[in-house]
Design a protein around this motif. Structure first.
Motif, PDB file in Angstrom:
ATOM      1  N   MET A  68       0.847  -1.200   0.000  1.00 37.58           N
ATOM      2  CA  MET A  68       0.000   0.000   0.000  1.00 37.58           C
ATOM      3  C   MET A  68       0.878   1.244   0.000  1.00 37.58           C
ATOM      4  O   MET A  68       1.825   1.343   0.754  1.00 37.58           O
ATOM      5  N   THR A  69       0.594   2.198  -0.865  1.00 35.94           N
ATOM      6  CA  THR A  69       1.404   3.400  -0.939  1.00 35.94           C
ATOM      7  C   THR A  69       1.043   4.351   0.163  1.00 35.94           C
ATOM      8  O   THR A  69      -0.049   4.306   0.729  1.00 35.94           O
ATOM      9  N   ARG A  70       1.996   5.247   0.486  1.00 34.22           N
ATOM     10  CA  ARG A  70       1.744   6.224   1.535  1.00 34.22           C
ATOM     11  C   ARG A  70       0.589   7.139   1.165  1.00 34.22           C
ATOM     12  O   ARG A  70      -0.147   7.597   2.025  1.00 34.22           O
ATOM     13  N   ARG A  71       0.430   7.427  -0.124  1.00 32.99           N
ATOM     14  CA  ARG A  71      -0.602   8.366  -0.537  1.00 32.99           C
ATOM     15  C   ARG A  71      -1.994   7.809  -0.297  1.00 32.99           C
ATOM     16  O   ARG A  71      -2.971   8.536  -0.362  1.00 32.99           O
ATOM     17  N   LYS A  72      -2.096   6.528  -0.029  1.00 31.06           N
ATOM     18  CA  LYS A  72      -3.400   5.932   0.256  1.00 31.06           C
ATOM     19  C   LYS A  72      -3.558   5.701   1.747  1.00 31.06           C
ATOM     20  O   LYS A  72      -4.195   4.758   2.183  1.00 31.06           O
ATOM     21  N   PHE A  73      -2.989   6.606   2.545  1.00 31.87           N
ATOM     22  CA  PHE A  73      -2.896   6.343   3.978  1.00 31.87           C
ATOM     23  C   PHE A  73      -4.225   6.226   4.682  1.00 31.87           C
ATOM     24  O   PHE A  73      -4.309   5.659   5.750  1.00 31.87           O
ATOM     25  N   LEU A  74      -5.307   6.744   4.088  1.00 36.02           N
ATOM     26  CA  LEU A  74      -6.606   6.621   4.759  1.00 36.02           C
ATOM     27  C   LEU A  74      -7.606   5.800   3.972  1.00 36.02           C
ATOM     28  O   LEU A  74      -8.730   5.633   4.406  1.00 36.02           O
ATOM     29  N   THR A  75      -7.220   5.295   2.827  1.00 33.20           N
ATOM     30  CA  THR A  75      -8.189   4.606   1.993  1.00 33.20           C
ATOM     31  C   THR A  75      -8.821   3.424   2.703  1.00 33.20           C
ATOM     32  O   THR A  75      -9.985   3.122   2.532  1.00 33.20           O
ATOM     33  N   ARG A  76      -8.032   2.745   3.576  1.00 36.58           N
ATOM     34  CA  ARG A  76      -8.573   1.589   4.276  1.00 36.58           C
ATOM     35  C   ARG A  76      -8.613   1.820   5.776  1.00 36.58           C
ATOM     36  O   ARG A  76      -8.617   0.865   6.548  1.00 36.58           O
ATOM     37  N   SER A  77      -8.637   3.067   6.195  1.00 35.66           N
ATOM     38  CA  SER A  77      -8.569   3.364   7.631  1.00 35.66           C
ATOM     39  C   SER A  77      -9.882   3.851   8.200  1.00 35.66           C
ATOM     40  O   SER A  77      -9.890   4.551   9.187  1.00 35.66           O
ATOM     41  N   LEU A  78     -11.007   3.516   7.560  1.00 35.24           N
ATOM     42  CA  LEU A  78     -12.250   4.179   7.901  1.00 35.24           C
ATOM     43  C   LEU A  78     -13.214   3.283   8.643  1.00 35.24           C
ATOM     44  O   LEU A  78     -13.253   2.082   8.441  1.00 35.24           O
ATOM     45  N   GLY A  79     -14.031   3.922   9.479  1.00 29.77           N
ATOM     46  CA  GLY A  79     -15.168   3.241  10.068  1.00 29.77           C
ATOM     47  C   GLY A  79     -16.431   3.940   9.628  1.00 29.77           C
ATOM     48  O   GLY A  79     -16.429   5.133   9.388  1.00 29.77           O
ATOM     49  N   ASP A 137     -16.118  -2.867  19.625  1.00 30.88           N
ATOM     50  CA  ASP A 137     -15.924  -1.769  18.668  1.00 30.88           C
ATOM     51  C   ASP A 137     -15.182  -2.290  17.435  1.00 30.88           C
ATOM     52  O   ASP A 137     -13.970  -2.143  17.288  1.00 30.88           O
ATOM     53  N   THR A 138     -15.942  -2.921  16.536  1.00 32.75           N
ATOM     54  CA  THR A 138     -15.368  -3.545  15.343  1.00 32.75           C
ATOM     55  C   THR A 138     -15.929  -2.903  14.082  1.00 32.75           C
ATOM     56  O   THR A 138     -17.131  -2.652  13.984  1.00 32.75           O
ATOM     57  N   ILE A 139     -15.033  -2.654  13.130  1.00 33.05           N
ATOM     58  CA  ILE A 139     -15.412  -2.144  11.816  1.00 33.05           C
ATOM     59  C   ILE A 139     -15.249  -3.276  10.816  1.00 33.05           C
ATOM     60  O   ILE A 139     -14.189  -3.901  10.752  1.00 33.05           O
ATOM     61  N   ASN A 140     -16.278  -3.564  10.051  1.00 32.68           N
ATOM     62  CA  ASN A 140     -16.203  -4.566   8.995  1.00 32.68           C
ATOM     63  C   ASN A 140     -16.660  -3.962   7.681  1.00 32.68           C
ATOM     64  O   ASN A 140     -17.831  -3.620   7.516  1.00 32.68           O
ATOM     65  N   LEU A 141     -15.711  -3.805   6.760  1.00 32.12           N
ATOM     66  CA  LEU A 141     -15.987  -3.304   5.428  1.00 32.12           C
ATOM     67  C   LEU A 141     -15.426  -4.306   4.426  1.00 32.12           C
ATOM     68  O   LEU A 141     -14.543  -5.109   4.774  1.00 32.12           O
ATOM     69  N   PRO A 142     -15.899  -4.274   3.201  1.00 30.65           N
ATOM     70  CA  PRO A 142     -15.336  -5.181   2.203  1.00 30.65           C
ATOM     71  C   PRO A 142     -13.814  -5.005   2.090  1.00 30.65           C
ATOM     72  O   PRO A 142     -13.323  -3.925   1.776  1.00 30.65           O
ATOM     73  N   GLY A 143     -13.076  -6.050   2.415  1.00 28.48           N
ATOM     74  CA  GLY A 143     -11.627  -5.998   2.328  1.00 28.48           C
ATOM     75  C   GLY A 143     -10.926  -5.342   3.493  1.00 28.48           C
ATOM     76  O   GLY A 143      -9.699  -5.165   3.467  1.00 28.48           O
ATOM     77  N   SER A 146     -11.009  -4.794   8.002  1.00 24.07           N
ATOM     78  CA  SER A 146     -11.582  -4.996   9.331  1.00 24.07           C
ATOM     79  C   SER A 146     -10.695  -4.311  10.353  1.00 24.07           C
ATOM     80  O   SER A 146      -9.469  -4.248  10.194  1.00 24.07           O
ATOM     81  N   SER A 147     -11.314  -3.782  11.395  1.00 18.18           N
ATOM     82  CA  SER A 147     -10.573  -3.109  12.461  1.00 18.18           C
ATOM     83  C   SER A 147     -11.274  -3.385  13.782  1.00 18.18           C
ATOM     84  O   SER A 147     -12.504  -3.376  13.851  1.00 18.18           O
ATOM     85  N   THR A 148     -10.486  -3.654  14.828  1.00 13.80           N
ATOM     86  CA  THR A 148     -11.051  -4.028  16.114  1.00 13.80           C
ATOM     87  C   THR A 148     -10.563  -3.094  17.215  1.00 13.80           C
ATOM     88  O   THR A 148      -9.781  -2.173  16.983  1.00 13.80           O
TER      89      THR A 148
END
Length: 355
Positions: free
Chosen positions: A1-12, A231-237, A239-241
């Motif tokens: 993952m590139t640095r420029r995508k630092f929030l693309t998969r960091s969301l809830g 407090d779990t986030i589940n999105l396609p591709g 997950s965050s706990t």
């Protein structure tokens, strides 16, 4: 993952003309002579970015320029709006603090509208780096506008805090001093040095930026971290706990900080919604969060009498106070220790750290 995508998969997901006008008063809360607040909607437009930033301002009823008040700037989660998290705004206003809630139009409740088959695409668009950076600029813009307005004299510029839930907690971390590579020469430093404290609720990690200590170790303002075991986030591709929230807390080694982990309640329990946890659990979690956040703000912004007890490095599972007699002394300053005792049946753990 590139640095420029630092929030693309960091969301809830929280289902949930330049110039300033205070003419649109939305309404008043139920208020006693000692408590109450006023709600004002602001239709702001950042001409430099051609971006609307509708906002809502919650003000204590009893305020004057002769006694400026603290201000909290709150960033909503993905899919939220300026009307959300009102339970926190009301409580802070009743405690004598204002709160300002900008709506991030690129990642607000509009993502839920439209063709359901295109929902994933709308969520991915809202998660782009450009929107993550736009959120930071939204906070900066709306704060500048409010402080420059005729009402700006009501606020103590030395007592400003940032808060956020989920995606909004990511935004708050960036504003509070997280070090990230944005790929933008004009946005090397996202920190807003007016922020003297940060409240991070259900904060997802900032991915693609290296070790968490490298990204978050430079945050030096006091921080309050709030989460729950569920407090779990589940999105396609993705997950965050709760473990991610704890890792964020641990990484902020330069921040005088506190972490509260509830033993019940999912990711969305911190929004205005009741959620599937049920009305009783939702009410209890929200009430405890109102109290804890207010204790933290009063201590970190040096406002009022409540103090946050971070004198000792400690961890308190289902915590009891060291001196129970303090609870019977009405003259004793309230603090995080007493808060933990009152809500011990809700707590999995409470951790405090002092640098």
């Amino acid at each position: 993952m590139t640095r420029r995508k630092f929030l693309t998969r960091s969301l809830g997901i929280a289902t949930a003309a330049s110039g300033l006008s205070f003419a649109s008063t939305v309404g008043w809360s139920m208020a006693s002579p000692e408590q109450g607040h006023r709600v004002v909607d602001l239709d702001l437009f950042d001409a430099s970015r051609q971006r609307p930033v509708p906002s809502r301002l919650h003000l204590p009823l009893h305020k004057s320029a002769s006694r400026p008040i603290p201000l909290v700037v709150f960033s909503h989660g993905l899919g939220g709006s300026r009307t959300g998290y009102s339970y926190l705004a009301r409580h802070w206003a009743n405690a004598g603090m204002a709160s300002l809630h900008p709506q991030h139009v690129g990642s607000d409740n509009s993502v839920w509208r439209g063709n359901p088959l295109e929902l994933l695409q709308r969520l991915q668009t809202a998660a782009r780096e450009s929107e993550a950076l736009a959120r930071v600029l939204d906070l900066r813009f709306v704060l500048n506008q409010v402080l420059a307005s005729d009402q700006g004299q009501l606020f103590d510029v030395s007592k400003i805090a940032v808060a956020g839930h989920s995606y909004g907690a990511n935004t708050a971390m960036l504003v509070a001093g997280a070090k990230v590579e944005t790929g933008s020469a004009t946005l090397r430093d996202l920190r807003d040095r007016r922020m003297q404290a940060a409240i991070l609720i259900s904060a997802p990690p900032l991915l693609g930026q290296g070790p968490a200590e490298q990204v978050l170790g430079s945050v030096s303002v006091p921080t309050l971290h709030i989460t729950s075991l569920e407090d779990t986030i589940n999105l396609p591709g993705y997950s965050s706990t709760v473990n991610d929230r704890i890792d964020i807390f641990d990484a902020m080694t330069q921040s005088p900080r506190a972490l509260a982990v509830y033993n019940t309640g999912g990711h969305s329990i911190f929004t205005d919604r009741t959620t599937r946890s049920g009305p009783e659990a939702s009410s209890r979690i929200k009430g405890a969060t109102q109290e804890l956040s207010t204790i933290f703000l009063r201590q970190s912004l040096h406002f009022g009498l409540i103090q946050l007890n971070t004198e000792h490095r400690s961890e308190h599972p289902a915590m009891k106070p060291k001196h129970a007699e303090l609870l019977d002394n009405q003259k004793t300053e309230d603090g995080i220790t007493q808060w933990a005792y009152r809500h011990k049946n809700l707590l999995d753990r409470l951790v405090t750290r002092e640098t």
